[in-house]
Design an enzyme around this catalytic site. Structure first.
Site, PDB file in Angstrom:
ATOM      1  N   ASP A 168     -11.419  83.556  -8.874  1.00  0.00           N
ATOM      2  CA  ASP A 168     -12.876  83.679  -8.921  1.00  0.00           C
ATOM      3  C   ASP A 168     -13.445  82.388  -9.527  1.00  0.00           C
ATOM      4  O   ASP A 168     -13.050  81.986 -10.621  1.00  0.00           O
ATOM      5  CB  ASP A 168     -13.244  84.892  -9.781  1.00  0.00           C
ATOM      6  CG  ASP A 168     -14.737  85.208  -9.764  1.00  0.00           C
ATOM      7  OD1 ASP A 168     -15.072  86.400  -9.671  1.00  0.00           O
ATOM      8  OD2 ASP A 168     -15.557  84.279  -9.843  1.00  0.00           O
ATOM      9  N   ASP A 210     -17.270  83.649  -3.762  1.00  0.00           N
ATOM     10  CA  ASP A 210     -16.458  82.808  -4.657  1.00  0.00           C
ATOM     11  C   ASP A 210     -15.177  83.473  -5.140  1.00  0.00           C
ATOM     12  O   ASP A 210     -14.622  83.057  -6.144  1.00  0.00           O
ATOM     13  CB  ASP A 210     -17.307  82.330  -5.848  1.00  0.00           C
ATOM     14  CG  ASP A 210     -17.433  83.391  -6.937  1.00  0.00           C
ATOM     15  OD1 ASP A 210     -17.429  84.593  -6.614  1.00  0.00           O
ATOM     16  OD2 ASP A 210     -17.536  83.004  -8.115  1.00  0.00           O
ATOM     17  N   GLU A 211     -14.692  84.494  -4.459  1.00  0.00           N
ATOM     18  CA  GLU A 211     -13.462  85.122  -4.942  1.00  0.00           C
ATOM     19  C   GLU A 211     -12.606  85.677  -3.810  1.00  0.00           C
ATOM     20  O   GLU A 211     -13.106  85.969  -2.716  1.00  0.00           O
ATOM     21  CB  GLU A 211     -13.763  86.235  -5.957  1.00  0.00           C
ATOM     22  CG  GLU A 211     -14.526  87.376  -5.356  1.00  0.00           C
ATOM     23  CD  GLU A 211     -14.885  88.470  -6.353  1.00  0.00           C
ATOM     24  OE1 GLU A 211     -14.035  88.861  -7.159  1.00  0.00           O
ATOM     25  OE2 GLU A 211     -16.020  88.926  -6.286  1.00  0.00           O
TER      26      GLU A 211
END
Ligand code: TTP
Ligand code: MG
Length: 390
Positions: free
Chosen positions: A8, A104-105
């Site tokens: 993340d 974002d992960e």
């Protein structure tokens, strides 16, 4: 035993802004809108701004009160997406089984890859370094025996963190966490647990499965029972489906025109139908997949009474599904069929029309077989404005 890695990015939108504007480094940066905007909310805040209590989803006005010296900027979604693609394109270097979760992960199933590294710590460091090298940004990584624990682990040492949770450490790690850390426990379940005096994971352990299910419902009760023991057998699910025929397209730019999406759907439906018929297969279920600009991905599907293999049925069903989706700019669109069989099971009511390929489809297939697929196509796959007027 699996080895799952969760990654993340740290303060993602804010970090991208700092990357592009080094003068923001070390400053309290708040993304989401200008300070005086009456309605907006905070998308994210740099760790410097978080010290003042600023958090994602907080009204900007409140953020401005907490952190008056903060630098407030509206944000540039396109740029964040660009960096997100850079980041996501690194993951397949590490594992063939990657589940992108958000902008974002992602989860990476690293089971079987352990021996490529001297330790799990080195595995995590390698990924962090690659991301840094490629993007100039920091990420936090968690490595654990399952998805639930890996996600908790990546959060544990944020920012720029790395935390490896080994099986014998799980019990000790979970004990003192608040019950809200258990995946799926939202406000409602939390309230129920609190009402019975259960505040920490350790408080849940003495209670039986039935006791929890009676209070939280069958599914949530079982989930809480298992997660409190660190048990989670959800696999990392990449975007593939073996028992199906599908086609999808990622657009170079996010699309919000329904006409455009419909036309893409028609094109893909023809491809899917063609592949189905070429393999002599029939399907009963049509699905669509829509990934939005923020990487959130949804699928919708509908199963018919009868099996089919014609483009028309695929397209009409897919279009119907798309019409029910609340559209935001779309990054990826896909059409698939599943519930496959080798013979047609005709509709009870209309054996002639809906079930199998129509005469038109047969003629089109013959031409496409002779030349290459796409030689002949239906008018609906053409851009509306380019369709000649007769
Ligand atoms: P997160 O990963 O939740 O947050 P983050 O990366 O900013 O910070 P960290 O992971 O270090 O705690 O979300 C990723 C991005 O998604 C975030 O940078 C901005 C966006 N986002 C919103 O726009 N609104 C939200 O409510 C949240 C939670 C995130
Ligand atoms: Mg993040």
């Amino acid at each position: 035993m699996r080895t799952i890695m969760h990654v993340d990015m740290d303060a993602f939108f804010a970090a991208v802004e700092v990357l592009d504007n080094p003068e923001y480094a070390g400053k309290p940066l708040i993304i989401g809108g200008y300070k005086d905007s009456p309605r907006g909310v905070v998308s994210t805040a740099s760790y410097e701004a978080r010290k003042f209590g600023v958090r994602s989803a907080m009204p900007l006005r409140q953020a401005a009160l907490l952190c008056p010296q903060g630098i407030f900027i509206p944000g540039r979604m396109h740029r964040y997406q660009e960096v997100s693609h850079q980041v996501h394109s690194i993951f397949p270097e590490f594992s063939p089984v990657v589940e992108p979760l958000s902008i974002d992960e992602a989860f990476l199933d690293m089971t079987g890859c352990e021996h490529f590294y001297s330790s799990l710590e080195e595995m995590g460091t390698c990924l962090k370094q690659r991301i840094r090298e490629e993007t100039g940004l920091t990420a936090s990584v968690g490595i654990a025996p399952n998805k639930f624990l890996a996600k908790l682990a990546s959060d544990w040492r944020k920012p720029d963190g790395l935390f490896v949770l080994r099986p014998h450490e799980v019990e000790g790690f979970l004990r003192d966490l608040p019950v809200s850390k258990l995946w799926g426990v939202g406000k409602k379940s939390e309230e129920v647990l609190h009402k019975h005096g259960l505040y920490y994971v350790r408080d849940i352990l003495p209670h039986s499965l039935t006791w929890l299910q009676e209070r939280l419902g069958a599914a949530m009760g079982a989930q809480v029972f298992n997660l409190a023991r660190g048990l989670d057998d959800r696999p990392v699910e990449p975007w593939t489906d073996v028992q199906s025929v599908s086609n999808e397209i990622t657009f170079p730019e996010d699309q919000d025109s329904f006409d455009f999406l419909r036309q893409q759907l028609a094109k893909m439906s023809e491809k899917v139908g063609w592949r189905l018929r070429r393999q002599g297969l029939y399907a009963r279920t049509v699905s669509i997949k829509v990934r939005f600009g923020d990487f959130r991905t949804i699928t919708r599907s509908h199963t018919l009474e009868h099996s089919f293999n014609d483009d028309d049925t695929i397209f009409q069903e897919a279009l119907h599904l798309l019409q029910q989706v609340k559209l935001k700019p779309v990054r990826l669109l896909g059409v698939g069929v599943s519930n496959l069989s080798e013979g047609a099971q005709l509709s009870l009511f209309d054996a002639g029309s809906g079930g199998s390929a129509s005469k038109l489809t047969e003629v089109m297939d013959a031409i496409n077989r002779k030349y290459s697929h796409g030689t002949i196509t239906r008018g609906r796959t053409l851009p509306q404005s380019d369709t000649p007027e007769h």
